[in-house]
Design a protein around this motif. Structure first.
Motif, PDB file in Angstrom:
ATOM      1  N   GLU A 128       0.872  -1.170   0.000  1.00 46.89           N
ATOM      2  CA  GLU A 128       0.000   0.000   0.000  1.00 46.89           C
ATOM      3  C   GLU A 128       0.910   1.221   0.000  1.00 46.89           C
ATOM      4  OE1 GLU A 128      -2.622   1.290   3.512  1.00 46.89           O
ATOM      5  OE2 GLU A 128      -3.854  -0.071   2.299  1.00 46.89           O
ATOM      6  N   VAL A 129       0.693   2.125  -0.939  1.00 46.77           N
ATOM      7  CA  VAL A 129       1.504   3.336  -1.053  1.00 46.77           C
ATOM      8  C   VAL A 129       0.680   4.520  -0.546  1.00 46.77           C
ATOM      9  CG1 VAL A 129       2.755   4.871  -2.622  1.00 46.77           C
ATOM     10  CG2 VAL A 129       2.730   2.411  -3.055  1.00 46.77           C
ATOM     11  N   ASP A 130       1.229   5.234   0.415  1.00 46.55           N
ATOM     12  CA  ASP A 130       0.592   6.467   0.890  1.00 46.55           C
ATOM     13  C   ASP A 130       0.974   7.561  -0.102  1.00 46.55           C
ATOM     14  OD1 ASP A 130      -0.179   8.834   2.111  1.00 46.55           O
ATOM     15  OD2 ASP A 130       0.395   8.158   4.122  1.00 46.55           O
ATOM     16  N   CYS A 133      12.367  -3.377  -6.446  1.00 48.59           N
ATOM     17  CA  CYS A 133      11.445  -4.514  -6.565  1.00 48.59           C
ATOM     18  C   CYS A 133      12.042  -5.631  -7.427  1.00 48.59           C
ATOM     19  CB  CYS A 133      10.116  -4.053  -7.167  1.00 48.59           C
ATOM     20  SG  CYS A 133       8.926  -5.394  -7.346  1.00 48.59           S
ATOM     21  N   PRO A 134      12.231  -6.822  -6.827  1.00 53.87           N
ATOM     22  CA  PRO A 134      12.813  -7.924  -7.612  1.00 53.87           C
ATOM     23  C   PRO A 134      11.861  -8.463  -8.684  1.00 53.87           C
ATOM     24  CG  PRO A 134      12.163  -8.715  -5.452  1.00 53.87           C
ATOM     25  CD  PRO A 134      11.974  -7.220  -5.443  1.00 53.87           C
ATOM     26  N   LYS A 157       9.485  -6.850   1.029  1.00 54.81           N
ATOM     27  CA  LYS A 157       9.701  -5.563   1.690  1.00 54.81           C
ATOM     28  C   LYS A 157      10.894  -4.763   1.146  1.00 54.81           C
ATOM     29  CE  LYS A 157       7.488  -6.759   6.027  1.00 54.81           C
ATOM     30  NZ  LYS A 157       7.578  -6.689   7.479  1.00 54.81           N
ATOM     31  N   ALA A 158      11.421  -5.146   0.009  1.00 56.79           N
ATOM     32  CA  ALA A 158      12.539  -4.392  -0.572  1.00 56.79           C
ATOM     33  C   ALA A 158      12.101  -2.968  -0.897  1.00 56.79           C
ATOM     34  CB  ALA A 158      13.059  -5.085  -1.827  1.00 56.79           C
ATOM     35  N   CYS A 159      10.893  -2.804  -1.389  1.00 60.50           N
ATOM     36  CA  CYS A 159      10.395  -1.469  -1.739  1.00 60.50           C
ATOM     37  C   CYS A 159      10.242  -0.592  -0.500  1.00 60.50           C
ATOM     38  CB  CYS A 159       9.066  -1.575  -2.481  1.00 60.50           C
ATOM     39  SG  CYS A 159       7.765  -2.478  -1.595  1.00 60.50           S
ATOM     40  N   ALA A 160       9.670  -1.155   0.556  1.00 64.87           N
ATOM     41  CA  ALA A 160       9.468  -0.397   1.794  1.00 64.87           C
ATOM     42  C   ALA A 160      10.796  -0.050   2.459  1.00 64.87           C
ATOM     43  CB  ALA A 160       8.591  -1.191   2.754  1.00 64.87           C
ATOM     44  N   THR A 212       3.745   0.457   2.816  1.00 69.46           N
ATOM     45  CA  THR A 212       3.474  -0.553   3.832  1.00 69.46           C
ATOM     46  C   THR A 212       3.285  -1.873   3.112  1.00 69.46           C
ATOM     47  OG1 THR A 212       2.362   1.096   5.193  1.00 69.46           O
ATOM     48  CG2 THR A 212       1.979  -1.214   5.752  1.00 69.46           C
ATOM     49  N   VAL A 213       3.927  -2.924   3.606  1.00 70.65           N
ATOM     50  CA  VAL A 213       3.809  -4.251   3.001  1.00 70.65           C
ATOM     51  C   VAL A 213       2.977  -5.130   3.910  1.00 70.65           C
ATOM     52  CG1 VAL A 213       5.066  -6.279   2.179  1.00 70.65           C
ATOM     53  CG2 VAL A 213       6.058  -4.016   1.896  1.00 70.65           C
ATOM     54  N   TYR A 214       1.998  -5.797   3.342  1.00 68.40           N
ATOM     55  CA  TYR A 214       1.139  -6.727   4.072  1.00 68.40           C
ATOM     56  C   TYR A 214       1.395  -8.129   3.566  1.00 68.40           C
ATOM     57  CZ  TYR A 214      -1.330  -2.491   5.394  1.00 68.40           C
ATOM     58  OH  TYR A 214      -1.654  -1.247   5.876  1.00 68.40           O
TER      59      TYR A 214
END
Length: 68
Positions: A5-7, A21-22, A53-56, A65-67
């Motif tokens: 989720e991107v704020d 992002c892989p 979670k590489a992006c976060a 946020t990664v879920y």
């Protein structure tokens, strides 16, 4: 299933998450501008997210946020 989720109000469109992002499933949304005037990041194929979670981790603004 994992997803991000991107704020958009925090994202400054730096692209660090795109590069991190892989799975290469994040892009900057060129059709949208946030209140700060930046193109926010978005996930293209949420079903391919592995929740690594590489992006976060790379996001300097803590906008992702990664879920899992």
């Amino acid at each position: 299933m994992a997803y991000i989720e991107v704020d958009e109000s925090l994202c400054k469109g730096c692209g660090m998450c795109v590069n991190a992002c892989p799975k290469k499933i994040i892009e900057l949304d060129k059709n949208k501008l946030n209140a700060k005037g930046y193109h926010p990041a978005r996930i293209m194929e949420a079903d391919k997210c592995i929740g690594c979670k590489a992006c976060a981790t790379m996001c300097p603004d803590i906008a992702i946020t990664v879920y899992r």
